[in-house]
Design a protein around this motif. Structure first.
Motif, mmCIF file in Angstrom:
data_model
loop_
_atom_site.group_PDB
_atom_site.id
_atom_site.type_symbol
_atom_site.label_atom_id
_atom_site.label_comp_id
_atom_site.label_asym_id
_atom_site.label_seq_id
_atom_site.Cartn_x
_atom_site.Cartn_y
_atom_site.Cartn_z
ATOM 1 N N SER A 317 -28.949 -63.540 57.581
ATOM 2 C CA SER A 317 -28.038 -62.400 57.581
ATOM 3 C C SER A 317 -27.702 -61.965 59.003
ATOM 4 C CB SER A 317 -28.615 -61.244 56.759
ATOM 5 O OG SER A 317 -29.717 -60.688 57.406
ATOM 6 N N GLU A 324 -26.215 -60.957 51.606
ATOM 7 C CA GLU A 324 -26.185 -61.844 50.459
ATOM 8 C C GLU A 324 -26.119 -60.996 49.197
ATOM 9 O OE1 GLU A 324 -29.782 -64.088 50.246
ATOM 10 O OE2 GLU A 324 -28.947 -65.624 48.940
ATOM 11 N N SER A 325 -25.393 -61.462 48.224
ATOM 12 C CA SER A 325 -25.328 -60.724 46.971
ATOM 13 C C SER A 325 -26.074 -61.474 45.881
ATOM 14 C CB SER A 325 -23.877 -60.522 46.539
ATOM 15 O OG SER A 325 -23.268 -59.590 47.391
ATOM 16 N N ARG A 327 -26.215 -63.163 42.522
ATOM 17 C CA ARG A 327 -25.189 -63.818 41.743
ATOM 18 C C ARG A 327 -25.271 -63.357 40.290
ATOM 19 N NH1 ARG A 327 -23.491 -69.673 41.292
ATOM 20 N NH2 ARG A 327 -23.107 -69.844 39.063
ATOM 21 N N ARG A 358 -30.996 -58.831 47.837
ATOM 22 C CA ARG A 358 -29.589 -59.175 47.634
ATOM 23 C C ARG A 358 -28.852 -58.036 46.934
ATOM 24 N NH1 ARG A 358 -30.766 -64.690 44.801
ATOM 25 N NH2 ARG A 358 -32.885 -63.867 44.863
ATOM 26 N N ARG A 482 -32.153 -68.672 43.649
ATOM 27 C CA ARG A 482 -30.954 -69.342 44.129
ATOM 28 C C ARG A 482 -30.920 -70.754 43.556
ATOM 29 N NH1 ARG A 482 -33.497 -66.958 48.610
ATOM 30 N NH2 ARG A 482 -32.400 -65.137 49.403
ATOM 31 N N LEU A 498 -25.378 -72.936 54.512
ATOM 32 C CA LEU A 498 -25.048 -71.511 54.604
ATOM 33 C C LEU A 498 -23.543 -71.405 54.516
ATOM 34 C CD1 LEU A 498 -27.129 -70.264 57.707
ATOM 35 C CD2 LEU A 498 -27.730 -70.013 55.292
ATOM 36 N N LYS A 500 -20.534 -68.533 54.719
ATOM 37 C CA LYS A 500 -20.180 -67.141 54.943
ATOM 38 C C LYS A 500 -18.734 -66.912 54.547
ATOM 39 C CE LYS A 500 -19.382 -63.569 58.395
ATOM 40 N NZ LYS A 500 -19.571 -63.108 59.769
ATOM 41 N N GLN A 506 -20.022 -61.567 53.405
ATOM 42 C CA GLN A 506 -21.221 -61.919 52.650
ATOM 43 C C GLN A 506 -21.482 -63.408 52.824
ATOM 44 O OE1 GLN A 506 -21.017 -60.343 48.484
ATOM 45 N NE2 GLN A 506 -19.451 -59.038 49.384
ATOM 46 N N PHE A 507 -22.737 -63.769 52.646
ATOM 47 C CA PHE A 507 -23.034 -65.195 52.717
ATOM 48 C C PHE A 507 -23.695 -65.670 51.442
ATOM 49 C CE2 PHE A 507 -27.113 -63.501 54.138
ATOM 50 C CZ PHE A 507 -28.028 -64.401 53.616
ATOM 51 N N PHE A 508 -23.697 -66.966 51.276
ATOM 52 C CA PHE A 508 -24.324 -67.574 50.116
ATOM 53 C C PHE A 508 -25.118 -68.783 50.584
ATOM 54 C CE2 PHE A 508 -23.954 -70.916 46.750
ATOM 55 C CZ PHE A 508 -24.749 -70.306 45.788
ATOM 56 N N PHE A 597 -20.137 -63.461 45.091
ATOM 57 C CA PHE A 597 -19.934 -62.342 46.009
ATOM 58 C C PHE A 597 -19.606 -61.070 45.254
ATOM 59 C CE2 PHE A 597 -18.492 -66.100 48.534
ATOM 60 C CZ PHE A 597 -19.606 -66.149 49.352
#
Ligand SMILES: Nc1nc2c(ncn2[C@@H]2O[C@H](COP(=O)(O)OP(=O)(O)OP(=O)(O)O)[C@@H](O)[C@H]2O)c(=O)[nH]1
Ligand SMILES: [Mg+2]
Lengths: 604, 220
Positions: A317, A324-325, A327, A358, A482, A498, A500, A506-508, A597
C-alpha cells in the motif's frame, strides 16, 4: 549506458526551482469514489502525502475512470488475440540494440550503483509500447536479448536480526554500534535544532553521534539555501524529508528508490501530524526551537515503529500509495453501503468498514471527500500497530487527518469485531487477532462528544448487517482470502503481481500463499517490486513497460494512464509468456473491476 | 486489607445494575493492566500505551442476587489527551485513579485528578485510589516511593477507597472493583434509572439521544 533516475549520487536540489522534477505518476488527492467532482485530475506532483495538507481536493470522476477501462478492455482483447512470435534469445547479451536506440520510451534497466554487487546479476531490457494510446501489451515485439548471471538479485533480510533490540551502549560500546550498523534500514527523526525525536534502532547514546553528523550535513546545505534530499554512501541510501522543523531520515541498504523511501518518510510524518496537528507542531518549535518533541509524542513510538517495520518488510500500500479492497459482489457491497447510510447518526462524518486490512465499505457526506493519504494513515494505525486493537473491543480517540484538515482533530470510534463466530462478538481486551481476521467498524466525527452516538450507530449497524446476511458475506470474503495467481489465469506462470488502479487509488494482488508465505521471500518479492516500480517511476523514465530478468525470476512492469501492473514469474519464463499473462491479468481485473475495487462508495 | 468499602447490601432478588467507571492517572502507572487483569485475568509485560481511550465492560457478581456491570473507560495517561478526560468522567458513577507506588510524582498527578473529579464530575461519584505495582516493592522494598500510610491518610481525608494493587500478581485487583461495586447505590440502581441520574440530568446520553453536547462542565 545511461544512468538516469533515482541513482543520482549526492543529489542536492533546490526544491523550489528544480527543473528536473521526476515525472511522477498522477496522484489523485482523493479517491474517485469519495467525491463528486468531475474534473479529471491530471496534475502530476511529487509524492509527498504531506502535500495533501495544503492542497485542495481535486476531483477525479468515476465516469472518466470507467470509460477508460472499458476502452482498454477492448484494446487488450485485440492485442491478446494476436499471434505471438517466439522470442529470439541469446545469452550474454549485447545491449547495443537498446543502447543505440534513441527512443525516449526505451530504457534499459540498470541497477542502481548502490547495488554494485548485485548489479551484474540483473539485466533488463527496455520495451516500449507501440503506440502510447495502445494499452495492450503486445507480446510480439519481444525479441531483444537477454543475459543471466548466477548471482542473487536482492539481499536477504534476517528479520529476527533486523528487528532485534540494540543493547545499550554501556554494556558493550563496540558491539552496540556494530549491531546498529548491521541493520539494513534505519528511520531517524530529529528536530531542526538537532534533537533526536525518534529512532527505530538503538538508544539515544548510540544514535547521538550519528544524529549529530546528519544534522551537520543537512544544515550545511540549508545554509547554502539548498535542501539536501538524498545522498549515497557506498551501498547505503540516505533520504531526508524536511517538514515543519523536523528532519525525517531514512537510511537503507535495501534496493529501494528515493521516491519509495520518501513515501515512507511521508507516512511517518503524517503519523506525527495526526497526533499533534500542524499548528501545534509549528507552535511548539516557534516557542522554543529546542523543544524535546518526544514528550508530546510519547506513546506514538510504537505506531512509528510498526509503520517503519511494515516498510522494511515490504508494504504494497505504501509502494503503490493506494489501498486494497475486500473483493465481493457489487450487489453485496451496495447492501452494506446502504445499511451503513441507513444506520448513520447526525454527527457522523465518515463511516468505514474494514476487514482483514481491506476496505469493505465507505460512506461520506456529499460535500466532503476522503483523502487516500488519510485513509492510509487510519489503516496504518489500526492494522500495523497493536495498540488500538489490543485495547479491547472499542476505542475512541482524537485523530488529525491532515488531508481533511491539518489544523484540528476529528474523533474516531473504532470497534474490532470477530465476525467468524455466529454472534459477531466484539474482541476481548488484549485478544490477539491476526490482521487478516480483524474486522473494524470505523466511525469518524468532528464532535468530541459523539462517542455514545457512534457506539449506538455501531450496534444498530451490526444488528442490521447480521440480519441482512452481510456479516456472513464479509466473513466469507475474508475467509476466502485472496485468489491464487492460477485462480486468476489458469496455468499461469505468474507467481505474484500487483495491480494498481490509478482512478480508484486502489490496488489488487493475489495471495502470497506457498511461494511468499514467509517474510524473507516476501521481502525479496517486494524488493523486486521496488526495483520495477523505481524503473518506471524514475526521473526521465518514459518507459511504459519494463522487463527484468535474473536467476530467480522474470519480472515485468507495465504502466498506462489507468493502471500500473507489476508481475513476477519464475526464472526463465519467456517474455512473451510474461506479456501474455500480464494481458490476461489486466483483462481479468477489468472484467471483475466492480468486485475487486470499491467504486463510487455511498454518500449522504 | 486496606480501606475496604462499606459492606454490600444484598436484598431484593435478581438485581442487575450498570455503572460507568473511568480510570485516570499518569501514563504507565498500569491503568490498562489493571483493566486487563480485571476483565481477562491476564497480564502483559509489554503493554502499549493507550491511544485515546478504550471502552470495555465487565460484570461483577456480588452475591447470587446481585450483578453489577461496569462500563469501563480506560483513558490514556499521556498529557496530550488530558483535554478529553472530562468527556469520560462527566457521566461516570465511579472512578479509579491510579498511581505507581514506585513513582512519587504519579501520586501528585493522581491527587490533581481527584481534585478535578471532585470539582467537575458527578457529585456522587465514588472514587478509588489505587497504588499499583505492589509486586515490585514486595520484591525489592527499596523501590517504594510512596509509603502506604501516606497515601492511605490522604485517601481517608479525601473520602476515597484505597488499595495497593498489583496488576501483575492480581493482588487486590478484584477487591478494588468489588469494593466499588459494593459502594455504589444499588438500591436505586437499575439498568435504566442509573443512566438518568437526577443530579446530572442533561448528561444522560442514551444511545438514542443524538446531538447531546455542550453539557457545560467541560474544563478544556
Ligand atoms: N511490575 C508491574 N508492572 C506493571 C504493573 N501494572 C502495569 N505494569 C507495567 O507497567 C507498564 C505500563 O502499564 P499500562 O497498563 O500500559 O499503563 P497505563 O496506565 O495504561 O498507561 P497509559 O495507557 O499510557 O496511560 C507496562 O509495561 C506494564 O506491564 C504491576 O502491577 N506490576
Ligand atoms: Mg493504558
Amino acid at each position: 549506458m545511461s544512468q538516469h533516475g533515482d541513482q543520482v549520487e549526492h543529489e542536492v536540489q533546490d526544491v523550489s526551482s528544480d527543473p528536473h522534477r521526476p515525472p511522477l505518476p498522477p496522484r489523485p488527492s482523493t479517491l474517485s469514489f469519495f467525491q463528486d467532482g468531475s474534473k479529471p485530475n491530471t496534475s502530476s506532483r511529487p509524492p509527498t502525502r504531506a502535500g495533501l495538507v495544503s492542497r485542495a481536493t481535486t476531483a477525479l470522476s468515476v465516469a472518466d475512470a470507467n470509460a477508460f477501462s472499458s476502452g482498454s478492455v477492448r484494446n487488450l482483447r485485440s492485442v491478446s488475440s494476436q499471434n505471438i512470435s517466439s522470442p529470439s534469445r541469446s545469452k550474454s547479451a549485447s545491449r547495443t540494440a537498446s543502447e543505440t536506440a534513441d527512443d525516449s520510451s526505451i530504457r534499459s534497466l540498470e541497477l542502481s550503483s548502490e547495488h554494485a554487487q548485485e548489479q551484474d546479476s540483473i539485466f533488463g531490457e527496455a520495451f516500449h509500447n507501440k503506440r502510447s494510446d495502445d494499452f495492450g501489451l503486445d507480446s510480439g515485439f519481444l525479441s531483444t536479448n537477454e543475459a543471466r548471471e548466477e548471482t542473487e538479485l536482492v539481499p536477504q533480510v534476517d528479520f529476527d536480526q533486523e528487528f532485534a533490540d540494540v543493547p545499550d551502549e554501556h554494556d558493550d560500546d563496540e558491539l552496540a554500534h556494530n549491531l546498529w550498523k548491521a541493520k539494513k534500514k534505519h528511520f531517524l527523526i530529529l528536530s531542526a535544532a538537532g534533537k533526536p525525536i525518534y529512532t527505530r534502532h538503538g538508544s539515544d547514546a548510540i544514535i547521538s553521534s550519528y544524529v549529530g553528523i546528519i544534522q551537520t550535513i543537512i544544515s550545511a546545505y540549508t545554509s547554502w539555501d539548498n535542501q539536501l534530499r538524498s545522498f549515497l554512501a557506498d551501498d547505503t541510501k540516505f533520504v531526508i524529508l524536511s517538514q515543519t522543523n523536523l528532519f525525517l531520515v531514512a537510511i537503507s541498504t535495501l534496493p529501494e528508490s528515493e521516491v519509495q523511501l520518501r513515501a515512507q518518510l511521508d507516512a511517518l510524518y503524517m503519523q506525527i501530524l495526526s497526533t499533534l496537528t500542524l499548528p501545534t507542531l509549528s507552535h511548539i518549535f516557534s516557542v522554543r526551537p529546542s523543544t524535546d518533541l518526544r514528550r508530546p509524542l510519547q506513546g506514538t513510538e510504537v505506531l512509528l515503529s510498526a509503520l517503519a517495520d511494515s516498510f522494511t518488510r515490504g508494504s504494497p500500500s505504501t509502494l503503490l500509495t493506494s489501498l486494497e479492497s475486500l473483493r465481493m459482489r457489487k450487489a453485496h457491497r451496495k447492501i452494506i453501503n446502504d445499511t451503513m447510510v441507513k444506520a448513520r447518526v447526525d454527527d457522523l462524518l465518515y463511516g468505514l468498514i474494514v476487514a482483514g486490512g481491506r476496505l469493505v465499505s465507505v460512506i461520506r457526506p456529499k460535500k466532503h471527500s476522503l483523502h487516500p493519504g488519510d485513509l492510509q494513515l487510519i489503516f496504518n494505525m489500526l492494522f500495523e500497530a497493536e495498540g488500538i486493537k489490543a485495547g479491547g473491543g472499542e476505542s475512541f480517540l482524537p485523530i488529525c487527518l491532515p488531508g481533511f484538515n491539518n489544523r484540528g482533530y476529528l474523533y474516531m470510534y473504532v470497534s474490532f469485531l470477530d465476525v467468524a463466530s455466529e454472534a459477531v462478538r466484539e474482541l476481548d481486551i488484549d485478544e490477539k487477532i491476526a490482521k487478516e481476521d480483524a474486522v473494524a467498524i470505523i466511525l469518524l466525527s468532528a464532535n468530541k462528544e459523539s462517542f455514545e452516538d457512534l457506539q449506538s450507530m455501531k450496534s444498530y449497524l451490526i444488528h442490521e448487517l447480521r440480519k441482512n446476511g452481510s456479516m456472513k458475506v464479509i466473513h466469507r470474503a475474508v475467509q476466502n482470502g485472496r485468489p491464487l495467481p492460477t485462480d486468476i489465469v489458469p496455468g499461469t506462470a505468474l507467481r505474484h503481481f500487483l495491480y494498481k488502479s490509478k482512478g480508484n487509488v486502489q490496488f489488487f494482488m493475489p495471495s502470497f500463499e506457498a511461494q511468499f508465505s514467509d517474510s524473507q521471500s516476501r521481502r525479496q518479492l517486494f524488493s523486486i517490486y521496488g526495483l520495477l516500480h523505481a524503473s518506471v517511476h524514475a526521473k526521465f523514465a518514459t518507459v511504459k513497460v519494463q522487463h527484468m530478468v535474473n536467476t530467480t525470476c522474470s519480472a515485468l512492469a507495465w504502466v498506462t494512464p489507468m493502471f500500473e501492473l507489476y508481475c513476477i514469474a519464475s526464472a526463465g519464463t519467456p517474455r512473451n509468456a510474461l506479456a501474455q499473462n500480464a494481458n490476461k491479468v489486466v483483462q481479468y481485473i477489468q472484467r471483475e473491476e466492480e468486485r475487486i475495487f470499491l467504486i463510487g462508495g455511498a454518500t449522504f | 486489607m486496606a480501606g475496604r468499602g462499606p459492606a454490600g447490601r444484598s436484598g431484593a432478588g435478581g438485581r442487575f445494575a450498570q455503572f460507568k467507571l473511568v480510570l485516570l492517572g499518569e501514563s504507565a502507572v498500569g491503568k490498562s493492566s489493571l483493566v486487563l487483569r480485571f476483565v481477562k485475568d491476564q497480564f502483559d509485560d509489554y503493554r502499549e500505551s493507550t491511544i485515546g481511550a478504550a471502552f470495555l465492560t465487565q460484570t461483577v457478581t456480588l452475591d447470587e442476587n446481585t450483578t453489577v456491570k461496569f462500563e469501563i473507560w480506560d483513558t490514556a495517561g499521556q498529557e496530550r489527551y488530558k483535554s478529553l478526560a472530562p468527556m469520560y468522567y462527566r457521566n461516570a458513577h465511579c472512578a479509579v485513579v491510579v498511581y505507581d507506588i514506585t513513582q512519587a510524582s504519579s501520586l501528585d498527578k493522581a491527587k490533581s485528578w481527584i481534585k478535578e473529579l471532585q470539582r467537575q464530575a458527578n457529585e456522587n461519584i465514588i472514587i478509588a485510589l489505587a497504588g499499583n505495582k505492589k509486586d515490585t516493592v514486595d520484591e525489592n522494598p527499596d523501590k517504594r516511593a510512596v509509603p502506604t500510610a501516606d497515601a492511605e491518610a490522604y485517601a481517608k481525608e479525601a473520602g476515597l477507597l484505597f488499595f495497593e494493587t498489583s496488576a501483575k500478581t492480581s493482588y487486590n485487583v478484584k477487591e478494588l472493583f468489588t469494593a466499588i461495586a459494593k459502594k455504589l447505590p444499588l438500591d436505586q440502581a437499575g439498568p435504566r434509572n442509573l443512566r438518568a441520574n437526577p443530579r446530572t440530568g442533561p448528561l444522560d446520553l442514551r444511545p438514542e439521544a443524538t446531538g447531546q453536547q455542550g453539557a457545560g462542565n467541560c474544563n478544556c
